[in-house]
Design a protein around this motif. Structure first.
Motif, PDB file in Angstrom:
ATOM      1  N   VAL A 168      -2.812  -3.579   1.223  1.00  0.00           N
ATOM      2  CA  VAL A 168      -1.779  -4.610   1.210  1.00  0.00           C
ATOM      3  C   VAL A 168      -1.826  -5.313  -0.140  1.00  0.00           C
ATOM      4  N   SER A 169      -0.699  -5.329  -0.851  1.00  0.00           N
ATOM      5  CA  SER A 169      -0.664  -5.872  -2.210  1.00  0.00           C
ATOM      6  C   SER A 169      -0.616  -7.387  -2.242  1.00  0.00           C
ATOM      7  N   GLY A 170      -0.147  -8.009  -1.149  1.00  0.00           N
ATOM      8  CA  GLY A 170       0.077  -9.444  -1.158  1.00  0.00           C
ATOM      9  C   GLY A 170       1.415  -9.842  -1.734  1.00  0.00           C
ATOM     10  N   HIS A 171       2.234  -8.872  -2.137  1.00  0.00           N
ATOM     11  CA  HIS A 171       3.561  -9.137  -2.692  1.00  0.00           C
ATOM     12  C   HIS A 171       4.595  -8.995  -1.564  1.00  0.00           C
ATOM     13  N   THR A 172       5.417 -10.003  -1.370  1.00  0.00           N
ATOM     14  CA  THR A 172       6.452  -9.986  -0.340  1.00  0.00           C
ATOM     15  C   THR A 172       7.812  -9.808  -0.998  1.00  0.00           C
ATOM     16  N   THR A 173       8.543  -8.793  -0.572  1.00  0.00           N
ATOM     17  CA  THR A 173       9.862  -8.481  -1.116  1.00  0.00           C
ATOM     18  C   THR A 173      10.934  -8.777  -0.084  1.00  0.00           C
ATOM     19  N   TYR A 174      12.007  -9.427  -0.546  1.00  0.00           N
ATOM     20  CA  TYR A 174      13.163  -9.732   0.294  1.00  0.00           C
ATOM     21  C   TYR A 174      14.363  -8.975  -0.280  1.00  0.00           C
ATOM     22  N   ARG A 175      15.106  -8.298   0.582  1.00  0.00           N
ATOM     23  CA  ARG A 175      16.200  -7.448   0.137  1.00  0.00           C
ATOM     24  C   ARG A 175      17.516  -7.869   0.789  1.00  0.00           C
ATOM     25  N   VAL A 220       6.401  -6.549   3.169  1.00  0.00           N
ATOM     26  CA  VAL A 220       5.170  -6.812   2.424  1.00  0.00           C
ATOM     27  C   VAL A 220       4.740  -5.494   1.805  1.00  0.00           C
ATOM     28  N   LEU A 221       4.648  -5.440   0.481  1.00  0.00           N
ATOM     29  CA  LEU A 221       4.435  -4.180  -0.233  1.00  0.00           C
ATOM     30  C   LEU A 221       3.013  -3.665  -0.053  1.00  0.00           C
ATOM     31  N   CYS A 222       2.915  -2.369   0.146  1.00  0.00           N
ATOM     32  CA  CYS A 222       1.626  -1.697   0.313  1.00  0.00           C
ATOM     33  C   CYS A 222       1.593  -0.437  -0.537  1.00  0.00           C
ATOM     34  N   ASP A 223       0.406  -0.022  -0.904  1.00  0.00           N
ATOM     35  CA  ASP A 223       0.227   1.285  -1.532  1.00  0.00           C
ATOM     36  C   ASP A 223      -1.150   1.811  -1.134  1.00  0.00           C
ATOM     37  N   ARG A 224      -1.590   2.850  -1.796  1.00  0.00           N
ATOM     38  CA  ARG A 224      -2.931   3.403  -1.565  1.00  0.00           C
ATOM     39  C   ARG A 224      -3.525   3.802  -2.903  1.00  0.00           C
ATOM     40  N   ASP A 225      -4.836   3.923  -2.934  1.00  0.00           N
ATOM     41  CA  ASP A 225      -5.488   4.474  -4.111  1.00  0.00           C
ATOM     42  C   ASP A 225      -5.207   5.971  -4.196  1.00  0.00           C
ATOM     43  N   PRO A 226      -5.077   6.509  -5.400  1.00  0.00           N
ATOM     44  CA  PRO A 226      -4.901   7.960  -5.532  1.00  0.00           C
ATOM     45  C   PRO A 226      -6.097   8.723  -4.970  1.00  0.00           C
ATOM     46  N   VAL A 227      -5.812   9.917  -4.454  1.00  0.00           N
ATOM     47  CA  VAL A 227      -6.864  10.813  -3.976  1.00  0.00           C
ATOM     48  C   VAL A 227      -6.704  12.164  -4.657  1.00  0.00           C
ATOM     49  N   MET A 228      -7.774  12.940  -4.680  1.00  0.00           N
ATOM     50  CA  MET A 228      -7.780  14.200  -5.420  1.00  0.00           C
ATOM     51  C   MET A 228      -7.252  15.388  -4.626  1.00  0.00           C
ATOM     52  N   ASP A 229      -7.169  15.271  -3.290  1.00  0.00           N
ATOM     53  CA  ASP A 229      -6.714  16.428  -2.515  1.00  0.00           C
ATOM     54  C   ASP A 229      -5.830  15.963  -1.372  1.00  0.00           C
ATOM     55  N   VAL A 231       4.380  -5.871   6.669  1.00  0.00           N
ATOM     56  CA  VAL A 231       5.600  -6.165   7.416  1.00  0.00           C
ATOM     57  C   VAL A 231       6.692  -5.273   6.841  1.00  0.00           C
ATOM     58  N   ALA A 232       7.597  -4.781   7.686  1.00  0.00           N
ATOM     59  CA  ALA A 232       8.667  -3.899   7.193  1.00  0.00           C
ATOM     60  C   ALA A 232       9.979  -4.240   7.869  1.00  0.00           C
ATOM     61  N   GLY A 233      10.953  -4.695   7.061  1.00  0.00           N
ATOM     62  CA  GLY A 233      12.314  -4.857   7.539  1.00  0.00           C
ATOM     63  C   GLY A 233      12.552  -6.012   8.485  1.00  0.00           C
ATOM     64  N   MET A 234      11.747  -7.064   8.421  1.00  0.00           N
ATOM     65  CA  MET A 234      11.896  -8.200   9.335  1.00  0.00           C
ATOM     66  C   MET A 234      12.960  -9.164   8.819  1.00  0.00           C
ATOM     67  N   PRO A 235      13.963  -9.531   9.637  1.00  0.00           N
ATOM     68  CA  PRO A 235      14.964 -10.512   9.207  1.00  0.00           C
ATOM     69  C   PRO A 235      14.322 -11.871   8.932  1.00  0.00           C
TER      70      PRO A 235
END
Length: 406
Positions: free
Chosen positions: A179-186, A273-282, A238-242
């Motif tokens: 979880v990045s802690g960055h909240t995006t509103y669209r 709420v923006l999320c990502d992951r660390d890169p993996v090798m396989d 969080v994803a797509g919450m009004p």
């Protein structure tokens, strides 16, 4: 077992791009989407020249070009002062350099291009309400277990099932996303509701301390896409919450009124709420491989999530062409060709968020000075490694030569 299809978990842009890419190589696939209908949520996305390279290779170039909006520039604005920091032209010089344009599209329109192509091709089968929960394999086939309990056999399985991929749980097993802690509103608004003085034919970024605002036109200049992000240390995905207008306003009280008026024009805001992951090798497990956000989820700051998924589809299709039942080495080659390029985009997306989108004080002043000193050719040189690729040149040796800072 060559009469069995390749199973594809996920009917988003990455999954459908893979299906049509395989079909062009004479490989049948079955797309298994968990939703009750095929479609895309969200709003606008940006497409660099590498996306158009992928469109052409996947055979949807004309359709993709027909629904895109071709912007004139990328504009970086100081959200505190309201002044322009820099402008990167996307004119004929840019197109000549990279062989394709830069554009913006509605995510649903782009998904529709691939959906129409898949529906028209006899080698692509589509199923909805078919979430893949797990799989087994015996060295010759893969059997996918659906949420309904139904089991389906294929020659291989591609996990294109997004950030919360069920397939990744088995292939990588690295737990929940970061979880990045960055909240995006669209929001998306009619063009006539956009302030007249901001109706620019540009992808515009207003960068401020721990916040930013992005806007650009969509759908033949009928709409404007609005995206505002606040680094508020949000702890949970969080994803797509009004959300209400008042909630969106929080975190932007300190920015220039000219930038803040974009928020006031927004309608029907939704929160992620923006999320990502660390890169993996396989990304592979025998006859199973990951693709797109299931393999390398990234933050939005490089505007490359969909582009990387389409490049994956190009590379995977090329590797599986002619592979027959010898899938395992083909899938390993695909992952090896893609992993360093996508890792670079994942990690640089984080750094761009920190050093370009959200800095304050001396950090922001340094950003402004560095970016103002760059010429258009300097900018083009800096992104040549990214925009000059089709997804087919992602050999490990080439990627290793380009990992250093620009």
């Amino acid at each position: 077992m060559s009469d069995l299809p390749i199973l594809i978990a996920g009917g988003g842009i990455g999954g459908l791009a893979t299906a049509i890419g395989l079909a062009q190589k004479g490989v049948a696939s079955l797309v298994l989407e968990k939703a009750s209908r095929l479609g895309e949520i969200g709003a606008g996305i940006q497409l660099g020249p590498n996306a158009f390279h992928a469109f052409d290779t996947l055979g949807v170039g004309d359709a993709a070009r027909a629904m895109a909006v071709y912007i004139d520039s990328l504009r970086l604005m100081d959200a505190l002062s309201g002044e322009e920091i820099t402008r990167i032209p996307l004119d004929e010089g840019f197109r000549t350099r990279f062989g394709n344009p830069y554009a913006v599209v509605h995510r649903g329109d782009l998904h529709g291009v691939f959906l129409k192509a898949c529906e028209a091709h006899p080698l692509v089968s589509l199923r909805t309400a078919s979430e893949v929960l797990d799989y087994d394999q015996d060295g010759e086939t893969v059997t996918a277990t659906l949420a309904s309990g139904e089991r389906l056999r294929g020659r291989g399985l591609i996990g294109a099932d997004g950030l919360w991929s069920n397939i990744r749980k088995r292939v990588v097993g690295d737990g929940a996303p970061r979880v990045s802690g960055h909240t995006t509103y669209r929001s998306v608004i009619p063009v006539e509701d956009m302030p007249e003085d901001l109706r620019w034919n540009a992808a515009t970024l207003w960068a401020g301390p721990k916040c930013h605002i992005v806007h650009y036109p969509l759908s033949g200049w009928k709409l404007f896409n609005l995206v505002v992000t606040y680094h508020n240390d949000a702890p949970e995905p969080v994803a797509g919450m009004p959300v209400t207008h008042d909630e969106v306003r929080q975190g932007f009280e300190h920015v220039s009124p000219v930038a803040r008026q974009v928020i006031e024009r927004g309608q029907d805001w939704k929160l992620w709420v923006l999320c990502d992951r660390d890169p993996v090798m396989d990304w592979t497990d025998g006859r199973v491989a990951l693709l797109g956000d299931a393999a390398h989820p990234m933050l939005q700051y490089f505007a490359q999530g969909a582009c990387m998924a389409m490049e994956d589809a190009v590379c995977l299709s090329a590797e599986l062409a002619g592979a027959g039942d010898d899938l395992e080495p083909a899938l390993r080659r695909y992952a090896a060709r893609r992993r360093l390029r996508t890792a670079r985009v994942q990690l640089q997306s984080r750094e761009i968020g920190q050093h370009i989108y959200h800095p304050a004080g001396a950090h922001a002043a340094l950003r402004n000075a560095i970016m103002q000193a760059k010429s258009p050719e300097d900018w083009y040189d800096a992104v040549d490694w990214l925009y000059g690729s089709t997804g087919l040149e992602g050999a490990v040796s080439r990627e290793a030569r380009t990992l250093g800072p620009e």
